[in-house]
Design a protein around this motif. Structure first.
Motif, PDB file in Angstrom:
ATOM      1  N   ARG A 215       0.840  -1.194   0.000  1.00 35.26           N
ATOM      2  CA  ARG A 215       0.000   0.000   0.000  1.00 35.26           C
ATOM      3  C   ARG A 215       0.881   1.253   0.000  1.00 35.26           C
ATOM      4  O   ARG A 215       1.977   1.254   0.546  1.00 35.26           O
ATOM      5  CB  ARG A 215      -0.908  -0.005   1.216  1.00 35.26           C
ATOM      6  CG  ARG A 215      -1.928  -1.150   1.166  1.00 35.26           C
ATOM      7  CD  ARG A 215      -3.050  -0.899   2.140  1.00 35.26           C
ATOM      8  NE  ARG A 215      -4.037  -1.968   2.098  1.00 35.26           N
ATOM      9  CZ  ARG A 215      -5.062  -2.008   1.253  1.00 35.26           C
ATOM     10  NH1 ARG A 215      -5.208  -1.058   0.362  1.00 35.26           N
ATOM     11  NH2 ARG A 215      -5.926  -2.999   1.286  1.00 35.26           N
ATOM     12  N   THR A 216       0.346   2.312  -0.583  1.00 35.30           N
ATOM     13  CA  THR A 216       1.069   3.580  -0.616  1.00 35.30           C
ATOM     14  C   THR A 216       0.936   4.288   0.734  1.00 35.30           C
ATOM     15  O   THR A 216       0.070   3.950   1.547  1.00 35.30           O
ATOM     16  CB  THR A 216       0.495   4.498  -1.715  1.00 35.30           C
ATOM     17  OG1 THR A 216      -0.858   4.830  -1.360  1.00 35.30           O
ATOM     18  CG2 THR A 216       0.519   3.822  -3.085  1.00 35.30           C
TER      19      THR A 216
ATOM     20  N   TYR B 134     -10.903  -0.935  -1.032  1.00 35.73           N
ATOM     21  CA  TYR B 134      -9.615  -0.463  -1.561  1.00 35.73           C
ATOM     22  C   TYR B 134      -8.658  -1.645  -1.678  1.00 35.73           C
ATOM     23  O   TYR B 134      -7.779  -1.830  -0.827  1.00 35.73           O
ATOM     24  CB  TYR B 134      -8.995   0.595  -0.629  1.00 35.73           C
ATOM     25  CG  TYR B 134      -9.866   1.801  -0.422  1.00 35.73           C
ATOM     26  CD1 TYR B 134      -9.978   2.782  -1.401  1.00 35.73           C
ATOM     27  CD2 TYR B 134     -10.579   1.975   0.770  1.00 35.73           C
ATOM     28  CE1 TYR B 134     -10.785   3.896  -1.202  1.00 35.73           C
ATOM     29  CE2 TYR B 134     -11.376   3.084   0.976  1.00 35.73           C
ATOM     30  CZ  TYR B 134     -11.476   4.042  -0.015  1.00 35.73           C
ATOM     31  OH  TYR B 134     -12.265   5.135   0.185  1.00 35.73           O
ATOM     32  N   PRO B 135      -8.822  -2.448  -2.723  1.00 36.83           N
ATOM     33  CA  PRO B 135      -7.944  -3.627  -2.851  1.00 36.83           C
ATOM     34  C   PRO B 135      -6.475  -3.232  -3.018  1.00 36.83           C
ATOM     35  O   PRO B 135      -6.174  -2.156  -3.534  1.00 36.83           O
ATOM     36  CB  PRO B 135      -8.454  -4.336  -4.099  1.00 36.83           C
ATOM     37  CG  PRO B 135      -9.522  -3.487  -4.690  1.00 36.83           C
ATOM     38  CD  PRO B 135      -9.751  -2.312  -3.812  1.00 36.83           C
ATOM     39  N   ILE B 136      -5.607  -4.115  -2.562  1.00 45.41           N
ATOM     40  CA  ILE B 136      -4.182  -3.869  -2.719  1.00 45.41           C
ATOM     41  C   ILE B 136      -3.846  -3.926  -4.210  1.00 45.41           C
ATOM     42  O   ILE B 136      -4.242  -4.858  -4.894  1.00 45.41           O
ATOM     43  CB  ILE B 136      -3.367  -4.918  -1.946  1.00 45.41           C
ATOM     44  CG1 ILE B 136      -3.654  -4.786  -0.442  1.00 45.41           C
ATOM     45  CG2 ILE B 136      -1.870  -4.770  -2.226  1.00 45.41           C
ATOM     46  CD1 ILE B 136      -3.046  -5.875   0.410  1.00 45.41           C
ATOM     47  N   PRO B 137      -3.160  -2.889  -4.716  1.00 41.21           N
ATOM     48  CA  PRO B 137      -2.857  -2.856  -6.158  1.00 41.21           C
ATOM     49  C   PRO B 137      -1.946  -4.000  -6.596  1.00 41.21           C
ATOM     50  O   PRO B 137      -1.177  -4.509  -5.852  1.00 41.21           O
ATOM     51  CB  PRO B 137      -2.165  -1.502  -6.351  1.00 41.21           C
ATOM     52  CG  PRO B 137      -1.910  -0.927  -5.019  1.00 41.21           C
ATOM     53  CD  PRO B 137      -2.623  -1.752  -3.995  1.00 41.21           C
TER      54      PRO B 137
ATOM     55  N   ASP C 233     -10.197  -3.732   2.704  1.00 36.80           N
ATOM     56  CA  ASP C 233      -9.521  -4.468   1.627  1.00 36.80           C
ATOM     57  C   ASP C 233     -10.449  -4.737   0.454  1.00 36.80           C
ATOM     58  O   ASP C 233      -9.999  -4.839  -0.693  1.00 36.80           O
ATOM     59  CB  ASP C 233      -8.943  -5.785   2.149  1.00 36.80           C
ATOM     60  CG  ASP C 233      -7.720  -5.569   3.029  1.00 36.80           C
ATOM     61  OD1 ASP C 233      -7.144  -4.461   3.005  1.00 36.80           O
ATOM     62  OD2 ASP C 233      -7.354  -6.503   3.756  1.00 36.80           O
TER      63      ASP C 233
ATOM     64  N   ASP D 148      -2.496   5.726   1.040  1.00 33.19           N
ATOM     65  CA  ASP D 148      -3.472   4.696   1.375  1.00 33.19           C
ATOM     66  C   ASP D 148      -3.389   4.325   2.858  1.00 33.19           C
ATOM     67  O   ASP D 148      -4.402   4.140   3.529  1.00 33.19           O
ATOM     68  CB  ASP D 148      -3.253   3.464   0.497  1.00 33.19           C
ATOM     69  CG  ASP D 148      -4.342   2.425   0.657  1.00 33.19           C
ATOM     70  OD1 ASP D 148      -5.518   2.801   0.827  1.00 33.19           O
ATOM     71  OD2 ASP D 148      -4.020   1.227   0.592  1.00 33.19           O
TER      72      ASP D 148
END
Length: 136
Positions: A2-3, A133-136, A130, A6
């Motif tokens: 995650r950033t 906002y799913p992990i990219p 999650d 985020d």
């Protein structure tokens, strides 16, 4: 991974939603005014955030010294979580007792209830987060 943006959104969302849910629920369950429970919830949030930072820093340094590595096994994760909650209990329980004018035993029971709420809440919040906002 995650950033940073985020992670900040995640942390702020967790704390704000947790406060919005916890304070009225605690007021209802424990029979104290919403204002008192709100103050306790905000102070608990601040204490937990500061404790989290220092505890994890100390724990990682201890792991490096004792094991030469910071990777955690399941057993180490369980120990890590228990020590974190125990430390938080020791930091927070006297403040609850003093602020509400109750015994340490009553504060202990309240603290255990708060910890139980936040464990369940954290599981649900992180699961929903999650999904949204799913992990990219």
């Amino acid at each position: 991974m995650r950033t940073t943006k985020d992670r900040i959104r995640h942390t702020l969302g967790f704390e704000i939603i947790g406060l919005i849910i916890f304070a009225p629920l605690a007021s209802l369950v424990f029979g104290y005014d919403l204002q008192l429970m709100g103050v306790i919830a905000v102070v608990a949030s601040i204490i937990a955030t500061v404790w989290n930072f220092f505890y994890n820093l100390l724990f990682d340094h201890a792991m490096l010294r004792l094991r030469g590595d910071v990777r955690k096994t399941i057993l180490i994760r369980v120990i890590h979580a228990l020590l974190f909650e125990g430390g938080l209990l020791l930091l927070f329980m006297p403040m609850i007792a003093w602020y509400l004018g109750i015994t340490l035993w009553e504060a202990f029971i309240m603290d255990i209830a708060m910890a139980t709420f936040y464990v369940v809440y954290a599981f649900i919040y992180n699961w929903i987060y999650d999904k949204v906002y799913p992990i990219p």
